[in-house]
Design a protein around this motif. Sequence first.
Motif, mmCIF file in Angstrom:
data_model
loop_
_atom_site.group_PDB
_atom_site.id
_atom_site.type_symbol
_atom_site.label_atom_id
_atom_site.label_comp_id
_atom_site.label_asym_id
_atom_site.label_seq_id
_atom_site.Cartn_x
_atom_site.Cartn_y
_atom_site.Cartn_z
ATOM 1 N N PRO A 1 0.827 -1.202 0.000
ATOM 2 C CA PRO A 1 0.000 0.000 0.000
ATOM 3 C C PRO A 1 0.861 1.251 0.000
ATOM 4 N N PRO A 2 0.390 2.332 -0.647
ATOM 5 C CA PRO A 2 1.171 3.566 -0.667
ATOM 6 C C PRO A 2 1.174 4.245 0.690
ATOM 7 N N SER A 3 2.075 5.168 0.858
ATOM 8 C CA SER A 3 2.115 5.944 2.094
ATOM 9 C C SER A 3 0.862 6.799 2.201
ATOM 10 N N PRO A 4 0.371 7.048 3.409
ATOM 11 C CA PRO A 4 -0.816 7.884 3.556
ATOM 12 C C PRO A 4 -0.614 9.232 2.876
ATOM 13 N N TYR A 5 -1.647 9.635 2.100
ATOM 14 C CA TYR A 5 -1.550 10.885 1.354
ATOM 15 C C TYR A 5 -2.115 12.028 2.177
ATOM 16 N N ARG A 6 -1.358 13.097 2.262
ATOM 17 C CA ARG A 6 -1.822 14.290 2.976
ATOM 18 C C ARG A 6 -1.669 15.478 2.053
ATOM 19 N N ASP A 7 -2.784 16.167 1.825
ATOM 20 C CA ASP A 7 -2.775 17.322 0.953
ATOM 21 C C ASP A 7 -2.646 18.580 1.802
ATOM 22 N N GLY A 8 -1.698 19.450 1.429
ATOM 23 C CA GLY A 8 -1.579 20.712 2.138
ATOM 24 C C GLY A 8 -0.765 20.596 3.419
ATOM 25 N N ASP A 9 -1.154 21.386 4.425
ATOM 26 C CA ASP A 9 -0.389 21.471 5.664
ATOM 27 C C ASP A 9 -0.676 20.280 6.572
ATOM 28 N N SER A 10 0.377 19.740 7.168
ATOM 29 C CA SER A 10 0.205 18.647 8.113
ATOM 30 C C SER A 10 0.123 19.149 9.552
ATOM 31 N N THR A 11 0.499 20.388 9.759
ATOM 32 C CA THR A 11 0.370 21.038 11.068
ATOM 33 C C THR A 11 -0.101 22.476 10.839
ATOM 34 N N PRO A 12 -0.744 23.084 11.815
ATOM 35 C CA PRO A 12 -1.167 24.479 11.642
ATOM 36 C C PRO A 12 0.032 25.404 11.486
ATOM 37 N N LEU A 13 -0.061 26.332 10.526
ATOM 38 C CA LEU A 13 1.030 27.265 10.265
ATOM 39 C C LEU A 13 0.602 28.674 10.679
ATOM 40 N N PRO A 14 1.206 29.225 11.732
ATOM 41 C CA PRO A 14 0.824 30.555 12.207
ATOM 42 C C PRO A 14 1.359 31.665 11.304
ATOM 43 N N LEU A 15 0.564 32.717 11.180
ATOM 44 C CA LEU A 15 0.980 33.932 10.465
ATOM 45 C C LEU A 15 1.319 34.985 11.516
ATOM 46 N N ARG A 16 2.551 34.981 11.972
ATOM 47 C CA ARG A 16 2.926 35.890 13.052
ATOM 48 C C ARG A 16 3.206 37.310 12.545
ATOM 49 N N SER A 17 3.259 37.477 11.227
ATOM 50 C CA SER A 17 3.483 38.822 10.701
ATOM 51 C C SER A 17 2.234 39.687 10.813
ATOM 52 N N LEU A 18 1.088 39.056 11.055
ATOM 53 C CA LEU A 18 -0.149 39.818 11.260
ATOM 54 C C LEU A 18 -0.303 40.129 12.741
ATOM 55 N N PRO A 19 -0.898 41.260 13.073
ATOM 56 C CA PRO A 19 -1.119 41.574 14.491
ATOM 57 C C PRO A 19 -2.118 40.606 15.107
ATOM 58 N N LYS A 20 -2.040 40.441 16.416
ATOM 59 C CA LYS A 20 -2.989 39.563 17.092
ATOM 60 C C LYS A 20 -4.395 40.127 16.983
ATOM 61 N N LEU A 21 -5.354 39.214 16.873
ATOM 62 C CA LEU A 21 -6.739 39.615 16.647
ATOM 63 C C LEU A 21 -7.654 38.977 17.682
ATOM 64 N N ALA A 22 -8.739 39.683 17.974
ATOM 65 C CA ALA A 22 -9.786 39.105 18.812
ATOM 66 C C ALA A 22 -10.946 38.624 17.952
#
Length: 248
Positions: free
Chosen positions: A72-93
């Motif tokens: 069987p092939p390796s499990p396929y994962r599309d896109g990000d495998s972990t959340p990617l933070p955008l720290r260049s943006l200011p914090k938001l509420a």
Amino acid sequence: MNAARTRQAVPVVRGLRSHRAAVRAMALAIAVAGTAALLGGCAGAGAPESAGPAAAVTGPARLWPEHTPAPPPSPYRDGDSTPLPLRSLPKLADIRKVSAPSVVQAQRETDRRRGLLPYFDTDDEEKIRTCVTKPTARSCLVRAPEYHDLTGDGRDELIVGVDGGPSHLLTIWVYMLKDGVMNRILNIAQRTQAVEVADGKLIVREPTETPGYEVRTVYAWDAKSQVMTEESTEYDWRSPASAAPRGR
């Protein structure tokens, strides 16, 4: 059927002790004669005929059973495998307080610093930069933001769509707020026919080369990895009426 033949079909009843019994016996004889006449009529023109014995049904025969199946092939994962933070943006509420073009611009810059290949060609990059100052310009490739709860926490996520110009690819990024920081939890680029949200899941429909068919991919929140992953992919038939282009 003539009367003579009818009379011959009625059996002779003897030894009956009452008139009522005789009537019953005669009625039974007439019914038997009528049934015989109906059955005899079935042999006439237009009567159903047997097609002969049915062909035997056999199970599938496996070819080359002596050969080992491929692993069987390796499990396929599309896109990000972990959340990617955008720290260049200011914090938001409130996730609605930041514009979609600003998020796209910040994501492009973050990816560039990470050494990732650009998602868009040079012309598209310029149009995206214009979106930041002129989000309503006709040349802007960033679509209007969509807000839906895709993680089940009762709060909306931001769904961003960026058109890919001549390639007709639609880049879809989904963001959630975590401790005030924008985190990308889905990153896909597909040639879409329609994009939908149902039951907290993102559904992408893609056209195929076979008329009347489409690929339907469902992305769902994975609480363990904290990103959206591909839940299922189906190859579906669509009637000509429902296969007409829809809003994406």
